[in-house]
Design a protein around this motif. Sequence first.
Motif: not given
Length: 389
Positions: A119, A122-124, A255, A337, A339-340, A361, A363, A370
């Motif tokens: 991740a 913006n994903q974590h 994730i 892509g 899912r967090p 989400v 990347a 974001s």
Amino acid sequence: MIRKPVPLSLLYSTTGTYATLGRDAVDGALAAIAEVNGDSSYFFQFDPRVDDPAGSAERYAELAEVAIRQRGCRHIVGAITSWSRKEVLPVVERHGALLWYAFPHEGYETSDSVIYLGACPNQHLLPLFDYVLPRYGRRPFIVGSNYIWGWEIGRIARELTEAAGGEVLAERFVPLGSEEVDHLIAEIRLKRPDFILSNLVGRSAHAFIRAYAELREENVDFSAERRPLVACNLSEIDLTDLSSQAKAGHIVTNIYLDRLDTQENRHFKARLAARRGGGRPVTGPFAFAYMAVSVLAQAIADAGTDDPDLIRKVVTQRRFDTPIGPISFDPRTHYAGLRPYIGRSDSEGGFEIFDTETPVVEADPYLVRSVFPGKPSVYGPGAGLKVVK
């Protein structure tokens, strides 16, 4: 039928300051390799070798060079820290190989020679701060290992905090692997932040969690309910060998978490239990290294070759079944892509997951989409990151 051997380098530090992460990642990669090699429907078999840089960033480049030039490896699954990834990157680019990188990182990088399963912020970090800022306050204390991961995640966290009208009380760094954290605890005791963001890695993270637990025991004002430790690179493996009190109350974005209650994860864990027995939690490092090998195997089967150019095309043109559900990769960036999930650790060292309906989400490694003016969030109208270049 004689199956074609595909040489594969597992480039993880199984000794050194973050060896527990490396050993767990190697176990995950080897579990996937065992599944592939035991499945006669594949026209190939992986011929793996564990290359151990022992936590030395410079050794990553040397071992990657040897794997490619002397053993004919066209694919390297490995690297944990961003420092080590940056060392491997010019090697795989020069030789036309592919690096499969499966750890959370700071983004601000793309390469045709890397498949990014880990991740990016913006994903974590963004989901983490969206959760903790309105619930605990806007006065964080940031601690990090003194290299690119700690620097960049700290920088983004500072900008998020200021965009939300808050203030970072302090940002402190320790050498990678250092266990000298008493001065950090003393400053936290003095400044009483709303929460502590830990960007520490390996032994440093373990030592800090243990020391912060001692502060929590002596002063109820630092309880996990009031001033939690939060992180976006913390998993079950980081909480082993700690007291029950030290394990509990930490808030993470991740994730993959062992208790993820999905059909894909239940099937994944059942396969693992049949092979290695039950009782051991499956961690993020294990699961993502497993996924890197699994996606690579599916891509080779589709392409009919391990040629990196053809593998790159396959990877960015289809979806892949994984323990976290189907994933796909952006053909522009090669990022997955993801899912967090937000979770809180308990006294057993596992994580209670708050919401399993989180959307995927895509990347955004350069954070250009974001956080922007008018986005409805904790940051308010007109908020945005100052540095989006």
